[in-house]
Motif scaffolding. Structure first.
Motif, mmCIF file in Angstrom:
data_model
loop_
_atom_site.group_PDB
_atom_site.id
_atom_site.type_symbol
_atom_site.label_atom_id
_atom_site.label_comp_id
_atom_site.label_asym_id
_atom_site.label_seq_id
_atom_site.Cartn_x
_atom_site.Cartn_y
_atom_site.Cartn_z
ATOM 1 N N GLN A 284 0.828 -1.206 0.000
ATOM 2 C CA GLN A 284 0.000 0.000 0.000
ATOM 3 C C GLN A 284 0.867 1.263 0.000
ATOM 4 O O GLN A 284 0.623 2.202 -0.773
ATOM 5 N N ARG A 285 1.849 1.298 0.866
ATOM 6 C CA ARG A 285 2.683 2.505 0.969
ATOM 7 C C ARG A 285 3.502 2.722 -0.303
ATOM 8 O O ARG A 285 3.528 3.822 -0.857
ATOM 9 N N LEU A 286 4.185 1.668 -0.757
ATOM 10 C CA LEU A 286 4.976 1.787 -1.978
ATOM 11 C C LEU A 286 4.104 2.117 -3.186
ATOM 12 O O LEU A 286 4.474 2.936 -4.038
ATOM 13 N N GLY A 287 2.943 1.482 -3.241
ATOM 14 C CA GLY A 287 2.049 1.713 -4.365
ATOM 15 C C GLY A 287 1.627 3.159 -4.469
ATOM 16 O O GLY A 287 1.595 3.739 -5.569
ATOM 17 N N ARG A 288 1.314 3.789 -3.337
ATOM 18 C CA ARG A 288 0.890 5.189 -3.344
ATOM 19 C C ARG A 288 2.044 6.109 -3.756
ATOM 20 O O ARG A 288 1.852 7.057 -4.513
ATOM 21 N N LEU A 289 3.243 5.837 -3.246
ATOM 22 C CA LEU A 289 4.402 6.653 -3.616
ATOM 23 C C LEU A 289 4.692 6.558 -5.106
ATOM 24 O O LEU A 289 4.922 7.572 -5.784
ATOM 25 N N ILE A 290 4.682 5.334 -5.640
ATOM 26 C CA ILE A 290 5.008 5.132 -7.051
ATOM 27 C C ILE A 290 3.898 5.684 -7.948
ATOM 28 O O ILE A 290 4.165 6.344 -8.966
ATOM 29 N N GLU A 291 2.653 5.456 -7.571
ATOM 30 C CA GLU A 291 1.525 5.960 -8.352
ATOM 31 C C GLU A 291 1.588 7.478 -8.513
ATOM 32 O O GLU A 291 1.278 8.019 -9.587
ATOM 33 N N HIS A 292 2.006 8.166 -7.457
ATOM 34 C CA HIS A 292 2.022 9.633 -7.483
ATOM 35 C C HIS A 292 3.427 10.204 -7.709
ATOM 36 O O HIS A 292 3.622 11.414 -7.620
ATOM 37 N N ASN A 293 4.380 9.320 -8.009
ATOM 38 C CA ASN A 293 5.722 9.738 -8.426
ATOM 39 C C ASN A 293 6.397 10.623 -7.372
ATOM 40 O O ASN A 293 7.009 11.640 -7.694
ATOM 41 N N ILE A 294 6.284 10.216 -6.105
ATOM 42 C CA ILE A 294 6.815 10.994 -4.987
ATOM 43 C C ILE A 294 8.101 10.357 -4.470
ATOM 44 O O ILE A 294 8.160 9.140 -4.247
ATOM 45 N N ASN A 295 9.120 11.174 -4.268
ATOM 46 C CA ASN A 295 10.370 10.716 -3.667
ATOM 47 C C ASN A 295 10.197 10.533 -2.170
ATOM 48 O O ASN A 295 9.570 11.357 -1.502
ATOM 49 N N LEU A 296 10.783 9.455 -1.633
ATOM 50 C CA LEU A 296 10.815 9.260 -0.186
ATOM 51 C C LEU A 296 12.267 9.226 0.268
ATOM 52 O O LEU A 296 13.059 8.402 -0.196
ATOM 53 N N LEU A 297 12.614 10.140 1.185
ATOM 54 C CA LEU A 297 13.945 10.193 1.770
ATOM 55 C C LEU A 297 13.815 9.958 3.269
ATOM 56 O O LEU A 297 12.921 10.512 3.916
ATOM 57 N N ALA A 298 14.706 9.135 3.820
ATOM 58 C CA ALA A 298 14.651 8.804 5.237
ATOM 59 C C ALA A 298 16.027 8.946 5.872
ATOM 60 O O ALA A 298 17.036 8.542 5.269
#
Length: 260
Positions: free
Chosen positions: A93-107
């Motif tokens: 769910q989390r990865l799918g939403r990030l990839i669907e909306h083309n959002i970078n995640l930095l941690a």
């Protein structure tokens, strides 16, 4: 490194410039950590708006989508040493939403705890009126310094409740004068004995486990558990404000309530 897309228009920077800047600022390479620091999920190549938050939860990701974020910067990312590598359930769910909306995640985990001015411990201490003059513990994550004159445990407890919006769990120790405070945000209860060895009269962290109550009673050093999430809200906010001031990015901090 970064340019305005139009005169007086919004500032847009390349993703790699953002990653490189944070890598150097937080000295990522000097830490041994429990998961990867830096870019965890690749999104669009250019960044204008950054959302910060404590944990890369679905609630934060959805809130960032609603804000039109190009990148999300968090303390707790998606990937940790030893976890199940399958992309199912909550991870899907989390990865799918990030990839669907083309959002970078930095941690940024331990590097964000440790930074001397923008990190969780520096920022948390600042809000509590504590200034470090030394470090302790593994990778120097813990901060220690003098307490304000006349500080009492009851006074500190009330100040924490007002500042952080929650009552800490308190094991009071032996009632000694509180001259030296040690603190380490999040789940740093295992650093308690190192804080005692460093000369602390009280120790603040996010959580308490069963052994620490006994150690506090037997050593006389007070222990205050102030909330894992609550004690780690401040570093990402400071990083986001830094990016806004330094690079001109639009920044929004989103706090997803968490009782832990």
């Amino acid at each position: 490194m970064w340019t305005s897309i139009a005169e007086k228009g919004p500032v847009v920077i390349e993703r790699e410039a953002l990653v490189s800047h944070l890598q150097a600022l937080l000295e990522v390479d000097r830490f041994k950590d429990y998961g990867p620091n830096g870019l965890q999920v690749e999104g669009r190549a250019q960044v204008r708006k950054v959302v910060t938050g404590v944990t890369a939860s679905l609630a934060l990701i959805d809130a960032a989508i609603a804000q039109g974020a190009d990148a999300i910067v968090v303390h707790h990312g998606l990937f940790w040493r030893g976890q199940d590598g399958r992309v199912t359930g909550w991870m899907r769910q989390r990865l799918g939403r990030l990839i669907e909306h083309n959002i970078n995640l930095l941690a940024y985990h331990l590097p964000l705890d440790a930074h001397g001015s923008l990190g969780n411990n520096a920022q948390w201490g600042q809000r509590l009126g504590l200034v470090a003059d030394g470090r302790f513990g593994e990778q120097d994550l813990g901060f220690i310094g003098p307490t304000p004159a006349g500080l009492t445990l009851d006074g500190l407890t009330a100040h924490i409740a007002q500042t952080m919006g929650r009552e800490p769990v308190v094991v009071p120790g032996d009632g000694r004068v509180l001259r030296r405070a040690a603190w380490c945000s999040g789940g740093a209860q295992g650093h308690f004995e190192q804080a005692i060895a460093a000369g602390a009269d009280l120790f603040l962290t996010g959580e308490i486990s069963e052994p620490q109550a006994h150690h506090a009673r037997e050593t006389g050093v007070a222990f205050l558990a102030c909330g894992h999430h609550a004690s780690e809200r401040y570093g990402v906010q400071a990083i986001g404000d830094h990016l806004a001031a330094r690079m001109g990015l639009v920044h929004t901090f989103i706090d997803v309530p968490n009782p832990a």
